[in-house]
Write a protein that holds these residues in place. Structure first.
Motif, short mmCIF file in Angstrom:
data_model
loop_
_atom_site.label_atom_id
_atom_site.label_comp_id
_atom_site.label_asym_id
_atom_site.label_seq_id
_atom_site.Cartn_x
_atom_site.Cartn_y
_atom_site.Cartn_z
N LEU A 9 47.20 -95.17 -51.01
CA LEU A 9 48.18 -95.10 -52.09
C LEU A 9 48.17 -96.42 -52.85
N ILE A 14 52.45 -95.78 -58.58
CA ILE A 14 53.57 -95.03 -58.04
C ILE A 14 54.74 -95.01 -59.01
N SER A 18 56.03 -91.88 -61.23
CA SER A 18 57.36 -91.46 -60.91
C SER A 18 58.17 -91.28 -62.19
N ASN A 44 61.24 -87.99 -53.68
CA ASN A 44 60.06 -88.43 -52.93
C ASN A 44 60.26 -88.24 -51.43
N TYR A 335 50.20 -90.61 -55.69
CA TYR A 335 50.95 -90.92 -54.48
C TYR A 335 51.64 -89.65 -54.01
N ARG A 336 52.14 -89.70 -52.81
CA ARG A 336 52.92 -88.57 -52.32
C ARG A 336 54.23 -88.45 -53.10
C1 LIG Z 1 57.20 -92.24 -51.88
O1 LIG Z 1 57.27 -92.36 -50.48
C2 LIG Z 1 56.14 -93.00 -49.92
C3 LIG Z 1 56.23 -92.90 -48.42
O2 LIG Z 1 57.46 -93.35 -47.97
C4 LIG Z 1 56.08 -94.43 -50.41
O3 LIG Z 1 54.92 -95.05 -49.90
C5 LIG Z 1 56.04 -94.43 -51.93
O4 LIG Z 1 56.13 -95.74 -52.40
C6 LIG Z 1 57.16 -93.61 -52.51
N1 LIG Z 1 56.97 -93.45 -53.94
C7 LIG Z 1 57.92 -93.77 -54.81
C8 LIG Z 1 57.60 -93.50 -56.23
O5 LIG Z 1 59.00 -94.23 -54.48
#
Ligand SMILES: *[C@@H]1O[C@H](CO)[C@@H](O)[C@H](O)[C@H]1NC(C)=O
Ligand SMILES: *[C@@H]1O[C@H](CO)[C@@H](O)[C@H](O)[C@H]1NC(C)=O
Ligand SMILES: *[C@@H]1O[C@H](CO)[C@@H](O)[C@H](O)[C@H]1NC(C)=O
Ligand SMILES: *[C@@H]1O[C@H](CO)[C@@H](O)[C@H](O)[C@H]1NC(C)=O
Length: 349
Positions: A9, A14, A18, A44, A335-336
Motif C-alpha cells: 500500500l 491513500i 479517499s 475504510n 489501497y484497501r
Molecule cells: C485504510 O485502512 C488501512 C488498514 O488499516 C490503512 O492502512 C489505510 O491507511 C486506510 N486508508 C485510509 C484512506 O484511511
C-alpha cells in the motif's frame, strides 16, 4: 468470496483516492455520467461485503463478512446501511437466498481476514424473516426481523454460495468451497446432507476455494469454481426425495477465469462477479464470455463478490454488485477501502 496476497500500500495514494471516492459518493449521480455508479461505500476497513439479495420491495440485503451482520440499503435513497441483525457465535456472513417471500436463509461462519483462512467446522445456516421488519424515515428500527438458527453444519469447511431448488421447496443448496461439495438443507427441519460432489467442484492446487456461486436455470445447477477458474453445470432433480442430486453428467461450460458469485437474467445469461479481476463478466449458456463492466483498473469493482438484478419496475435493468473493497487484492497502487455497493445499468452497456 475469495482472497489473494495483498500488494503493497502506498500512503500517498491513500488520501488522494479517499477524497476522490468521497466526492464520488456524495455528488448526486446523474444517469449520463456512467452506466456504473458506486451508490454506497462503507468507511475504510468496514462493511466488507460477501453477498447480496434483493427484497420484493426493492431494498437490498447485504451480507457483511468482516462482521456477523446483515444490513439493508434502499438503493433509491442509499444514505444508510441499516443493521438488520447481528448474529451470535459467528464472525461473518456468506451466501444468502430467499426461500419464501421475504424470508431468507443466510450462511454464517468464521473466516480470518488477517490470515485469510477459513475456520472449518464453524458454519451455520440462519433464517431471517424480513416480514416483521420495520424502520422509520430516520433509520430507527421499529420492529426487528425474526431470526432463528436453521442448523449448525459442523461438517462444513467453507460454506459459501447458496440457492433454492424451486419455489416452495423445503430445501436450499449450499456450496462448500473448501470440501468441493454441495449440501442440501431442509429449512424447516434443519436436516442436511451432501448431494453433489465432483472434481470440477474441488479446490485443486492453489487457492483453497473451489465451488463458489451456485444457481439453477432450467433444472440445471451452474457453478463457478474460483481456483479452477471455470464455470460448470450439472442437471439435477428439483423435487422429491432425490431433490438436489445429479441426473446427468458434470460439464465445464467455460474456462472463464476467476469467478465468485453470479446471477442469471431471464434469458439465462450469467453475470459473474470476478472479485480479483475487478469486473463483471457475462457468460451466455453456450459458454461464450466477455467482460461487460470494470477490469484491471476498476476501483469501483475491487473485490466484487456477488450480483443481483433489481426487482422493481424502476430498476429491473440495474445489476447491484457488492464488493469486499479489495480485500483479496487491489488495483495497483491503490489501497484497501470499505465494502461498496455498485449499480450497473446493463441496458446502457
Ligand atoms: C485504510 O485502512 C488501512 C488498514 O488499516 C490503512 O492502512 C489505510 O491507511 C486506510 N486508508 C485510509 C484512506 O484511511
Ligand atoms: C467462531 O467465532 C465465534 C465468535 O468469535 C466463536 O465464539 C466461536 O467459538 C468460533 N467458532 C469456531 C469453531 O472456532
Ligand atoms: C427425480 O427423483 C424422482 C424420485 O425421487 C424420480 O422418480 C425421478 O425419476 C427423478 N428425475 C430424474 C430426471 O432423474
Ligand atoms: C461462441 O463461442 C464459439 C466457440 O468458441 C464460437 O464459435 C461462436 O462464434 C461464439 N458465439 C458468439 C455469439 O460469440
Amino acid at each position: 468470496m475469495f482472497f489473494k496476497n495483498q500488494p503493497l500500500l502506498l500512503p500517498g495514494f491513500i488520501a488522494a483516492l479517499s477524497l476522490s471516492l468521497a466526492r464520488g459518493v456524495l455528488s448526486s449521480p446523474t444517469p449520463e455520467v456512467s452506466a456504473t455508479r458506486i451508490i454506497f461505500q462503507f468507511p475504510n476497513g468496514t462493511g466488507r461485503l460477501e453477498n447480496i439479495a434483493v427484497r420484493q420491495n426493492g431494498n437490498l440485503l447485504l451480507d457483511v463478512i468482516s462482521a456477523p451482520e446483515v444490513r439493508q440499503l434502499n438503493p433509491f435513497n442509499p444514505t444508510e446501511a441499516l443493521l438488520v441483525h447481528s448474529f451470535p457465535g459467528v464472525q461473518g456472513m456468506f451466501g444468502i437466498v430467499e426461500f419464501e417471500p421475504d424470508v431468507f436463509a443466510v450462511i454464517g461462519g468464521n473466516f480470518s481476514l488477517d490470515t485469510i483462512t477459513t475456520v472449518p467446522h464453524s458454519y451455520s445456516l440462519w433464517k431471517v424473516d424480513m416480514r416483521p421488519f420495520k424502520s422509520d424515515e430516520n433509520g430507527n428500527i421499529e420492529s426487528p426481523a425474526a431470526v432463528t438458527k436453521i442448523a449448525s453444519i459442523p461438517e462444513g469447511l467453507l460454506l459459501n454460495g447458496a440457492t433454492i431448488l424451486e419455489p416452495g421447496s423445503p430445501y436450499v443448496l449450499l456450496a462448500d468451497s473448501g470440501a468441493g461439495t454441495v449440501f442440501r438443507v431442509n429449512v424447516h427441519t434443519g436436516e442436511y446432507k451432501v448431494v453433489l460432489s465432483d472434481e470440477t467442484m474441488t479446490t485443486g492446487p492453489g487457492l483453497a476455494i473451489g465451488i463458489n456461486g451456485i444457481h439453477i436455470f432450467d433444472s440445471v445447477l451452474y457453478y463457478t469454481n474460483t481456483n479452477r477458474k471455470l464455470f460448470a453445470k450439472v442437471p439435477i432433480n428439483l423435487s422429491g426425495p432425490d431433490a438436489g442430486t445429479a441426473t446427468g453428467a458434470y460439464e465445464i461450460v467455460a474456462n472463464n477465469g476467476y469467478g465468485d458469485d453470479f446471477t442469471f437474467d431471464a434469458e439465462g445469461n450469467a453475470y459473474v462477479a470476478t472479485n480479483l479481476d475487478f469486473s463483471i463478466q457475462k457468460i451466455t449458456l453456450p459458454g461464450n464470455f466477455s467482460t461487460i463492466a470494470g477490469g484491471a483498473d476498476s476501483v469501483a469493482l475491487e473485490g466484487d463478490s456477488a450480483a443481483k438484478f433489481g426487482r422493481t419496475a424502476k430498476d429491473r435493468n440495474i445489476l447491484y454488485v457488492c464488493t469486499s473493497g479489495g480485500l483479496a487484492g487491489t488495483v495497483a497502487d491503490t489501497y484497501r477501502t470499505g465494502g461498496k455497493v455498485v449499480a450497473i445499468d446493463v441496458s446502457r452497456l
